[in-house]
Each structure stands twice: as C-alpha cells, then as structure tokens.
Write an enzyme that holds these catalytic residues in place. Structure first.
Site, PDB file in Angstrom:
ATOM      1  N   ARG A 123      16.356  20.114 -20.234  1.00 50.77           N
ATOM      2  CA  ARG A 123      16.080  19.632 -18.559  1.00 50.77           C
ATOM      3  C   ARG A 123      14.793  19.838 -18.250  1.00 50.77           C
ATOM      4  O   ARG A 123      14.357  19.940 -17.177  1.00 50.77           O
ATOM      5  CB  ARG A 123      17.096  20.390 -17.524  1.00 50.77           C
ATOM      6  CG  ARG A 123      18.619  19.893 -17.924  1.00 50.77           C
ATOM      7  CD  ARG A 123      19.569  20.213 -16.615  1.00 50.77           C
ATOM      8  NE  ARG A 123      20.745  20.052 -16.998  1.00 50.77           N
ATOM      9  CZ  ARG A 123      21.583  20.780 -17.496  1.00 50.77           C
ATOM     10  NH1 ARG A 123      21.503  21.824 -17.692  1.00 50.77           N
ATOM     11  NH2 ARG A 123      22.988  20.376 -17.911  1.00 50.77           N
ATOM     12  N   LYS A 145       3.271   9.909 -15.396  1.00 55.03           N
ATOM     13  CA  LYS A 145       4.306   9.027 -15.480  1.00 55.03           C
ATOM     14  C   LYS A 145       4.963   9.250 -17.082  1.00 55.03           C
ATOM     15  O   LYS A 145       3.706   9.232 -18.092  1.00 55.03           O
ATOM     16  CB  LYS A 145       3.933   7.696 -15.324  1.00 55.03           C
ATOM     17  CG  LYS A 145       4.034   7.339 -13.727  1.00 55.03           C
ATOM     18  CD  LYS A 145       3.445   6.007 -13.508  1.00 55.03           C
ATOM     19  CE  LYS A 145       3.570   5.339 -12.134  1.00 55.03           C
ATOM     20  NZ  LYS A 145       3.147   3.869 -12.220  1.00 55.03           N
ATOM     21  N   GLU A 187      -7.965  -0.954 -18.072  1.00 54.41           N
ATOM     22  CA  GLU A 187      -7.612  -0.137 -17.219  1.00 54.41           C
ATOM     23  C   GLU A 187      -8.652   0.345 -16.417  1.00 54.41           C
ATOM     24  O   GLU A 187      -8.583   0.878 -15.198  1.00 54.41           O
ATOM     25  CB  GLU A 187      -6.655   0.978 -17.780  1.00 54.41           C
ATOM     26  CG  GLU A 187      -5.241   0.724 -18.257  1.00 54.41           C
ATOM     27  CD  GLU A 187      -4.305   0.550 -17.317  1.00 54.41           C
ATOM     28  OE1 GLU A 187      -4.433   0.485 -15.999  1.00 54.41           O
ATOM     29  OE2 GLU A 187      -3.217   0.251 -17.688  1.00 54.41           O
ATOM     30  N   LYS A 223      -8.120   8.357 -10.067  1.00 59.88           N
ATOM     31  CA  LYS A 223      -6.746   8.256 -10.128  1.00 59.88           C
ATOM     32  C   LYS A 223      -6.047   9.602  -9.698  1.00 59.88           C
ATOM     33  O   LYS A 223      -5.005   9.781  -9.119  1.00 59.88           O
ATOM     34  CB  LYS A 223      -6.216   8.054 -11.786  1.00 59.88           C
ATOM     35  CG  LYS A 223      -4.661   8.108 -12.046  1.00 59.88           C
ATOM     36  CD  LYS A 223      -4.327   7.748 -13.176  1.00 59.88           C
ATOM     37  CE  LYS A 223      -2.916   7.631 -13.344  1.00 59.88           C
ATOM     38  NZ  LYS A 223      -2.271   7.174 -14.547  1.00 59.88           N
ATOM     39  N   GLU A 233       4.722   7.881  -6.456  1.00 64.77           N
ATOM     40  CA  GLU A 233       4.637   6.302  -6.126  1.00 64.77           C
ATOM     41  C   GLU A 233       5.386   5.844  -5.006  1.00 64.77           C
ATOM     42  O   GLU A 233       6.214   5.021  -5.397  1.00 64.77           O
ATOM     43  CB  GLU A 233       4.858   5.530  -7.479  1.00 64.77           C
ATOM     44  CG  GLU A 233       4.184   4.352  -7.660  1.00 64.77           C
ATOM     45  CD  GLU A 233       4.497   3.712  -9.017  1.00 64.77           C
ATOM     46  OE1 GLU A 233       3.635   3.978  -9.873  1.00 64.77           O
ATOM     47  OE2 GLU A 233       5.206   2.701  -9.008  1.00 64.77           O
ATOM     48  N   ARG A 237       0.092   5.100  -4.580  1.00 65.87           N
ATOM     49  CA  ARG A 237       0.093   4.946  -6.061  1.00 65.87           C
ATOM     50  C   ARG A 237       0.649   3.736  -6.692  1.00 65.87           C
ATOM     51  O   ARG A 237       0.091   3.315  -7.587  1.00 65.87           O
ATOM     52  CB  ARG A 237       0.920   6.042  -6.640  1.00 65.87           C
ATOM     53  CG  ARG A 237       0.931   6.488  -8.057  1.00 65.87           C
ATOM     54  CD  ARG A 237       1.479   7.559  -8.985  1.00 65.87           C
ATOM     55  NE  ARG A 237       1.263   7.645 -10.175  1.00 65.87           N
ATOM     56  CZ  ARG A 237       1.254   8.373 -11.060  1.00 65.87           C
ATOM     57  NH1 ARG A 237       1.827   9.615 -10.830  1.00 65.87           N
ATOM     58  NH2 ARG A 237       1.378   8.471 -12.296  1.00 65.87           N
ATOM     59  N   ASN A 241      -0.916  -0.014  -9.994  1.00 68.41           N
ATOM     60  CA  ASN A 241      -0.231  -1.002 -10.846  1.00 68.41           C
ATOM     61  C   ASN A 241      -0.738  -2.496 -10.463  1.00 68.41           C
ATOM     62  O   ASN A 241      -0.259  -3.581 -11.068  1.00 68.41           O
ATOM     63  CB  ASN A 241       1.180  -1.143 -10.334  1.00 68.41           C
ATOM     64  CG  ASN A 241       2.177  -0.011 -10.518  1.00 68.41           C
ATOM     65  OD1 ASN A 241       1.934   0.774 -11.595  1.00 68.41           O
ATOM     66  ND2 ASN A 241       2.882   0.247  -9.652  1.00 68.41           N
ATOM     67  N   HIS A 244      -0.423  -5.150 -13.110  1.00 67.85           N
ATOM     68  CA  HIS A 244       0.633  -4.678 -13.829  1.00 67.85           C
ATOM     69  C   HIS A 244       2.004  -5.384 -13.867  1.00 67.85           C
ATOM     70  O   HIS A 244       2.708  -5.711 -14.768  1.00 67.85           O
ATOM     71  CB  HIS A 244       0.905  -3.312 -13.720  1.00 67.85           C
ATOM     72  CG  HIS A 244       0.166  -2.492 -14.619  1.00 67.85           C
ATOM     73  ND1 HIS A 244      -1.321  -2.445 -14.237  1.00 67.85           N
ATOM     74  CD2 HIS A 244       0.415  -1.375 -15.601  1.00 67.85           C
ATOM     75  CE1 HIS A 244      -2.002  -1.527 -15.153  1.00 67.85           C
ATOM     76  NE2 HIS A 244      -1.159  -0.864 -15.799  1.00 67.85           N
ATOM     77  N   HIS A 248       2.784  -6.877 -17.340  1.00 74.11           N
ATOM     78  CA  HIS A 248       4.129  -6.238 -18.062  1.00 74.11           C
ATOM     79  C   HIS A 248       4.878  -7.525 -18.508  1.00 74.11           C
ATOM     80  O   HIS A 248       5.641  -7.701 -19.606  1.00 74.11           O
ATOM     81  CB  HIS A 248       5.013  -5.676 -17.064  1.00 74.11           C
ATOM     82  CG  HIS A 248       4.613  -3.849 -16.792  1.00 74.11           C
ATOM     83  ND1 HIS A 248       5.044  -3.259 -16.188  1.00 74.11           N
ATOM     84  CD2 HIS A 248       3.484  -3.467 -17.666  1.00 74.11           C
ATOM     85  CE1 HIS A 248       4.457  -2.023 -16.351  1.00 74.11           C
ATOM     86  NE2 HIS A 248       3.385  -2.016 -17.210  1.00 74.11           N
ATOM     87  N   HIS A 260      -0.797  -3.625 -24.371  1.00 76.61           N
ATOM     88  CA  HIS A 260      -0.862  -3.404 -22.897  1.00 76.61           C
ATOM     89  C   HIS A 260      -2.073  -3.772 -22.081  1.00 76.61           C
ATOM     90  O   HIS A 260      -1.949  -4.542 -20.956  1.00 76.61           O
ATOM     91  CB  HIS A 260      -0.375  -1.932 -22.705  1.00 76.61           C
ATOM     92  CG  HIS A 260      -0.511  -1.387 -21.013  1.00 76.61           C
ATOM     93  ND1 HIS A 260       0.600  -1.982 -20.374  1.00 76.61           N
ATOM     94  CD2 HIS A 260      -1.192  -0.577 -20.506  1.00 76.61           C
ATOM     95  CE1 HIS A 260       0.482  -1.686 -19.033  1.00 76.61           C
ATOM     96  NE2 HIS A 260      -0.537  -0.787 -19.166  1.00 76.61           N
TER      97      HIS A 260
HETATM   98  N1  GLY Z   1      -0.701   3.722 -14.704  1.00 72.86           N
HETATM   99  C1  GLY Z   1      -0.410   3.836 -13.266  1.00 72.86           C
HETATM  100  C2  GLY Z   1       0.106   5.036 -12.664  1.00 72.86           C
HETATM  101  O1  GLY Z   1       0.021   5.898 -13.359  1.00 72.86           O
HETATM  102  O2  GLY Z   1       0.493   5.261 -11.875  1.00 72.86           O
END
Ligand code: GLY
Length: 355
Positions: A123, A145, A187, A223, A233, A237, A241, A244, A248, A260
């Site tokens: 956990r 993430k 990125e 960031k 997010e 946040r 994206n 993305h 994606h 990516h």
């Molecule tokens: N890669 C986008 C984020 O970490 O929110």
C-alpha cells in the site's frame, strides 16, 4: 568539480531535485541523508541496465545500503500489467518492507512503472527517481505521476506518489541517441510554450544541448510550481497536458511505435494550428511552435486520420462524460483549459491537421 543545482519541490512531503554532471556515481551518499538505513530495490530496463546499473548499485552499497535489482525488457509496449506484476513479485520475493525504497533508474517508462509499483506495494513505500533521459529529466521524474498503459489507452491505471528525491545526472544525456534526446526536447518546448517568452526563446534561438543543466532546472522549476499549486491535477496541472490529448492518440494509433515525445510534438503542433485557425490563438504562434519543434528534429503533423485520432483521444483520461478538456495554446506563455463537447473534438483535430 562540476556544480550541482538543487530545486526543492514543496509538496507534502517536500523533496529535492539535484541536477548536475556525475550525480549518479555519488547517488549512494546523496540518498543516505534522505533515506537513512534501508534496502533499495533498483528497477531499470534492459537498455539502461547495461550502461548504469553496476555503477548505481556500487555507489548505493558503498554508502551502506543493502541493494537488489530488477531488470525488465525496455520499451513502452512493456509498460503494462505483466511487467508491473513482475516488479511487484520481485519486491515481495526480495522481502522489501515498508521502510525500504524503490529506485527508478531510467526514462519515463521506468519512472512511471517503478513509481506505480512503489505506490501499490504494501500500500505504498518510498521511491526515488534517477532519470537517464532528457524526457524524464525535464518532465516525468518530477510531480509524482505514476502509471501503466492499458489496452484502452496510455497511463490509464496509476497513482499519485511523490518521489522522496530526484537525482538527475546530465552526463547521461551525452550518450542518448538523437531521437531519444528529441523526445525530451518536445516536453521542454511544451514547458516553454506554457511558461513564456523567456524560456521559449532559449529553444527558439539556441539549442537544448547548449546548457542542458540550465534548461532542465528551468523546466523543473516551472513544473514544480504547477505541481505545488495543484498536486492531484484538479485544475492548473492539466495545462501540463498541452499536446498530450492528440499525442496520446497518436501513440495509441501507432501501437506505441511513435515514441511519447515525438507524439507530443505532433500533438502540440496540431493543437496550436487548430487554435489559430479557430481564432483562439494569436496569429503566428503555431508557426513559431512548429519551427521550434522542427529545429529539434521533431514532427509537426501525423498521417493518422482525424477520425482515428478523435476516437483514440476519447478514451483518454481527459474525457469527462460527454465533454473533454483540451489545452489550448493562445500565445507563448498563455495557454488555457477548454472544455468542449466530445462531438467538437473531430472538427478541432481536422482544423489542426490541415497544413
Ligand atoms: N507530465 C504532465 C504532468 O506531470 O502533469
């Protein structure tokens, strides 16, 4: 001796990102003060293991850590339940306890997957990120993430878990193949578009190889600020994206053959063109973004039809019921979230694909 920059990420708990040449060789001493006495399970892929695993394990052992390691086959196609299960079974067989730690040594796939294993094993145990690619250095190693891909789409199973530390060795960038370096450039350019002229102009007027430590530090500072204000997010946040949703979709349509960063570059260029054509962006923004991506060896479009991209994008996490939130670049340093009905996604992508 080369200098090491540090950036504090003020999440709960806070952690430090150290950026500099040679930090992997001294990772043991650097991590000792953060982790104390514990076992460390180094998780890495079959490519990175050949280059860095021995040196990392040696540094950890000489700092007094008890060390074990697990190597999985490299590639986004392996970012799945089978590989995750292999990592979890390894942690259990090695009898890691709740006070122990996972070290994710590698690029974005390794960081996401080893981080997810740490988030669910017992956990949740601690993990540290040891990024070896530009993409993981400027983006994925920071912010907590973690995820694996599902058949339905990218990163669809995951958790938020902030790392206990990030050690970013700029020496690793020297050996990256050009296409892998370019993935990280995508990125970084995305961060420049979000952040403003000061950072974007560095990419527009210079190259990312000019001062990689400085570029990484600036991207991480940007960031970190966003993550500190919106760790899970729920709002701001989501701006990270940018590019993305379509990125994606491109990855998924290609069966993950398009890496990516290349997919994000194409997604960013398509979204910028759509934004300008639909009157949301300042004239000229999409050309500046496309020129910057091209200069770094990145694509600014895709051959996948708009219908296929829209279908793939609608399986993405950004969908919520009958609407989807897209990130719209309006100007350099000015992007915003736009919630649109799912039926509007196809015309938006179509507008962005027209060259
Ligand atoms: N890669 C986008 C984020 O970490 O929110």
């Amino acid at each position: 001796m080369s200098s090491v920059q540090t950036i504090e990420v003020h999440t709960a708990p806070a952690y430090e990102v150290a950026i500099g040449a040679g930090v992997l060789k001294t990772c043991g001493a650097r991590l000792k003060s953060v982790l104390g006495d514990c076992r460390i399970a180094v998780v890495t892929d079959s490519n990175v293991a050949l280059r860095y695993l021995d040196a990392v394990c040696e540094s950890l052992r000489s700092a007094g850590f008890s060390v074990c390691s697990h190597v999985f086959p490299a590639g986004e196609l392996n970012k799945n339940f089978t590989t995750l299960s292999g990592i979890l079974e390894f942690l259990a067989a090695a009898q890691l306890t709740r006070t122990d730690c996972v070290a994710a040594l590698g690029g974005g796939v390794t960081g996401d997957m080893a981080g997810f294993a740490a988030a669910v094993y017992l956990r949740g145990i601690r993990y540290v990120q040891l990024p070896t690619t530009l993409l993981s250095a400027v983006d994925s190693s920071v912010g907590g993430k973690t995820a694996i891909d599902l058949a339905a789409g990218k990163n669809l199973a995951g958790a938020f878990l902030q790392p206990a530390a990030v050690l970013c060795d700029t020496d690793c960038l020297k050996s990256l193949p050009a296409a892998v370096f370019a993935d990280g450039a995508a990125e970084a350019i995305k961060t420049g578009v979000l952040s403003g002229e000061a950072l974007f102009s560095l990419f527009e007027n210079g190259t990312l190889t000019d001062a990689p430590a400085e570029i990484i530090a600036r991207c991480i500072r940007c960031k970190a600020g966003v993550v500190e204000r919106d760790e899970k997010e729920r709002g701001e946040r989501r701006l990270l994206n940018l590019g993305h949703t379509i990125g994606h979709a491109i990855e998924k349509c290609s069966g993950y053959a398009v890496p990516h960063g290349h997919a994000v570059a194409a997604g960013l260029a398509v979204m910028a063109r759509a934004s300008e054509r639909l009157g949301w962006a300042e004239p000229g923004v999409s050309a500046r973004i496309a020129a910057c991506l091209e200069k770094n060896g990145l694509p600014t479009g895709t051959d996948y039809p708009a219908e296929a991209l829209a279908r793939a994008a609608l399986a993405d996490k950004k969908r919520s019921g009958e609407s989807i939130t897209i990130v719209v670049p309006r100007r350099i340093g000015g992007s915003e979230l736009k919630r649109v009905p799912v039926t509007e996604l196809l015309p938006i992508i179509t507008a962005g694909l027209e060259v």
